[in-house]
Motif scaffolding. Structure first.
Motif, PDB file in Angstrom:
ATOM      1  N   ALA A 131     -26.134  15.992  20.694  1.00 28.92           N
ATOM      2  CA  ALA A 131     -27.368  15.698  19.985  1.00 28.92           C
ATOM      3  C   ALA A 131     -27.229  16.162  18.535  1.00 28.92           C
ATOM      4  N   PRO A 132     -28.014  15.593  17.625  1.00 38.35           N
ATOM      5  CA  PRO A 132     -27.924  15.988  16.215  1.00 38.35           C
ATOM      6  C   PRO A 132     -28.119  17.490  16.036  1.00 38.35           C
ATOM      7  N   GLY A 133     -27.203  18.097  15.299  1.00 35.52           N
ATOM      8  CA  GLY A 133     -27.309  19.518  15.024  1.00 35.52           C
ATOM      9  C   GLY A 133     -26.893  20.431  16.152  1.00 35.52           C
ATOM     10  N   LYS A 134     -26.402  19.848  17.240  1.00 37.69           N
ATOM     11  CA  LYS A 134     -25.996  20.657  18.392  1.00 37.69           C
ATOM     12  C   LYS A 134     -24.519  20.452  18.699  1.00 37.69           C
ATOM     13  N   GLU A 135     -23.966  21.397  19.436  1.00 39.02           N
ATOM     14  CA  GLU A 135     -22.571  21.280  19.844  1.00 39.02           C
ATOM     15  C   GLU A 135     -22.443  20.261  20.974  1.00 39.02           C
ATOM     16  N   ARG A 136     -21.236  19.717  21.098  1.00 40.05           N
ATOM     17  CA  ARG A 136     -20.968  18.811  22.197  1.00 40.05           C
ATOM     18  C   ARG A 136     -20.997  19.594  23.506  1.00 40.05           C
ATOM     19  N   GLU A 137     -21.693  19.059  24.500  1.00 44.53           N
ATOM     20  CA  GLU A 137     -21.796  19.758  25.770  1.00 44.53           C
ATOM     21  C   GLU A 137     -21.343  18.865  26.915  1.00 44.53           C
ATOM     22  N   GLY A 138     -20.767  19.509  27.917  1.00 49.10           N
ATOM     23  CA  GLY A 138     -20.326  18.777  29.098  1.00 49.10           C
ATOM     24  C   GLY A 138     -21.507  18.414  29.979  1.00 49.10           C
ATOM     25  N   VAL A 139     -21.499  17.189  30.471  1.00 50.31           N
ATOM     26  CA  VAL A 139     -22.562  16.691  31.333  1.00 50.31           C
ATOM     27  C   VAL A 139     -22.089  16.613  32.782  1.00 50.31           C
ATOM     28  N   SER A 140     -20.919  16.010  32.965  1.00 50.22           N
ATOM     29  CA  SER A 140     -20.396  15.839  34.311  1.00 50.22           C
ATOM     30  C   SER A 140     -18.920  15.497  34.240  1.00 50.22           C
ATOM     31  N   CYS A 141     -18.216  15.726  35.337  1.00 48.48           N
ATOM     32  CA  CYS A 141     -16.815  15.323  35.407  1.00 48.48           C
ATOM     33  C   CYS A 141     -16.453  14.978  36.839  1.00 48.48           C
ATOM     34  N   ILE A 142     -15.344  14.239  36.979  1.00 52.48           N
ATOM     35  CA  ILE A 142     -14.929  13.763  38.287  1.00 52.48           C
ATOM     36  C   ILE A 142     -13.410  13.776  38.345  1.00 52.48           C
ATOM     37  N   THR A 143     -12.868  14.190  39.485  1.00 51.36           N
ATOM     38  CA  THR A 143     -11.428  14.214  39.648  1.00 51.36           C
ATOM     39  C   THR A 143     -10.867  12.798  39.730  1.00 51.36           C
ATOM     40  N   LEU A 153     -16.158  21.208  32.415  1.00 48.94           N
ATOM     41  CA  LEU A 153     -17.116  20.738  31.413  1.00 48.94           C
ATOM     42  C   LEU A 153     -16.807  21.260  30.011  1.00 48.94           C
ATOM     43  N   ALA A 154     -15.592  21.724  29.803  1.00 51.30           N
ATOM     44  CA  ALA A 154     -15.181  22.201  28.482  1.00 51.30           C
ATOM     45  C   ALA A 154     -14.505  21.081  27.705  1.00 51.30           C
ATOM     46  N   PRO A 155     -14.998  20.722  26.536  1.00 54.50           N
ATOM     47  CA  PRO A 155     -14.409  19.616  25.767  1.00 54.50           C
ATOM     48  C   PRO A 155     -12.924  19.806  25.479  1.00 54.50           C
ATOM     49  N   GLY A 156     -12.483  21.041  25.313  1.00 56.30           N
ATOM     50  CA  GLY A 156     -11.099  21.304  24.974  1.00 56.30           C
ATOM     51  C   GLY A 156     -10.108  20.927  26.052  1.00 56.30           C
ATOM     52  N   THR A 157     -10.592  20.684  27.258  1.00 58.23           N
ATOM     53  CA  THR A 157      -9.725  20.297  28.374  1.00 58.23           C
ATOM     54  C   THR A 157      -9.254  18.852  28.255  1.00 58.23           C
ATOM     55  N   TYR A 158      -9.942  18.052  27.474  1.00 57.85           N
ATOM     56  CA  TYR A 158      -9.740  16.608  27.445  1.00 57.85           C
ATOM     57  C   TYR A 158      -8.927  16.160  26.241  1.00 57.85           C
ATOM     58  N   ASN A 159      -8.038  15.206  26.503  1.00 55.73           N
ATOM     59  CA  ASN A 159      -7.106  14.743  25.478  1.00 55.73           C
ATOM     60  C   ASN A 159      -7.526  13.429  24.820  1.00 55.73           C
ATOM     61  N   TYR A 160      -8.209  12.585  25.574  1.00 62.36           N
ATOM     62  CA  TYR A 160      -8.552  11.263  25.074  1.00 62.36           C
ATOM     63  C   TYR A 160     -10.071  11.083  25.116  1.00 62.36           C
ATOM     64  N   TRP A 161     -10.587  10.522  24.037  1.00 61.53           N
ATOM     65  CA  TRP A 161     -12.030  10.389  23.884  1.00 61.53           C
ATOM     66  C   TRP A 161     -12.412   8.969  23.483  1.00 61.53           C
ATOM     67  N   GLY A 162     -13.574   8.548  23.961  1.00 56.82           N
ATOM     68  CA  GLY A 162     -14.133   7.305  23.487  1.00 56.82           C
ATOM     69  C   GLY A 162     -14.906   7.529  22.200  1.00 56.82           C
ATOM     70  N   GLN A 163     -15.492   6.451  21.686  1.00 54.14           N
ATOM     71  CA  GLN A 163     -16.185   6.519  20.403  1.00 54.14           C
ATOM     72  C   GLN A 163     -17.641   6.913  20.558  1.00 54.14           C
ATOM     73  N   GLY A 164     -18.149   6.878  21.784  1.00 53.34           N
ATOM     74  CA  GLY A 164     -19.521   7.307  22.045  1.00 53.34           C
ATOM     75  C   GLY A 164     -20.504   6.155  22.094  1.00 53.34           C
ATOM     76  N   THR A 165     -21.595   6.367  22.822  1.00 51.94           N
ATOM     77  CA  THR A 165     -22.683   5.397  22.894  1.00 51.94           C
ATOM     78  C   THR A 165     -24.005   6.163  22.803  1.00 51.94           C
ATOM     79  N   GLN A 166     -24.926   5.639  22.011  1.00 53.73           N
ATOM     80  CA  GLN A 166     -26.182   6.339  21.753  1.00 53.73           C
ATOM     81  C   GLN A 166     -27.161   6.113  22.899  1.00 53.73           C
TER      82      GLN A 166
END
Length: 123
Positions: free
Chosen positions: A40-52, A105-118
């Motif tokens: 969200a604007p002005g906030k850090e990126r946070e983990g929502v969910s993950c799946i093996t 749910l830690a962003p640093g664990t992930y290597n590849y990212w999409g561009q995002g959707t609002q």
């Protein structure tokens, strides 16, 4: 080229639902775990969910438990985030990400990212 592309975002009223998709290209989704994050604007990126990679294990942030559901269809090379009972505080840019590590749910664990959707939740 390895790529993740999110889709399905938009404007929805409180209490509504959206389903986000994360389509992978350039690699097989079978071999990676997938995470969904939001910022969200002005906030850090946070983990929502993950799946093996198998889909057998999932993790949810406390803020979305019981409302969001993560899934994947390896045959379609796509992962999903079903979001129900949306609240204004869910408004953010949502990203999917991939990792070969055990997902969390830690962003640093992930290597590849999409561009995002609002996603905007507002009446």
């Amino acid at each position: 080229q390895l790529q993740l592309v999110e889709s399905g975002g938009g404007l929805v009223q409180p209490g509504g639902s959206l389903r986000l998709s994360c389509a992978a290209s350039g690699f097989a989704l079978d071999y990676v775990a997938i995470g969904w994050f939001r910022q969200a604007p002005g906030k850090e990126r946070e983990g929502v969910s993950c799946i093996t990679y198998s889909g057998h294990n999932t993790i949810y942030a406390d803020s979305v438990k019981g409302r969001f559901a993560i899934s994947r269809d390896n045959a379609r090379n796509t992962a999903y985030l079903q979001m129900n009972s949306l609240r204004p505080e869910d408004t953010a840019v949502y990203y999917c990400a991939a990792t070969i590590q055990t997902p969390n749910l830690a962003p640093g664990t992930y290597n590849y990212w999409g561009q995002g959707t609002q996603v905007t939740v507002s009446s």
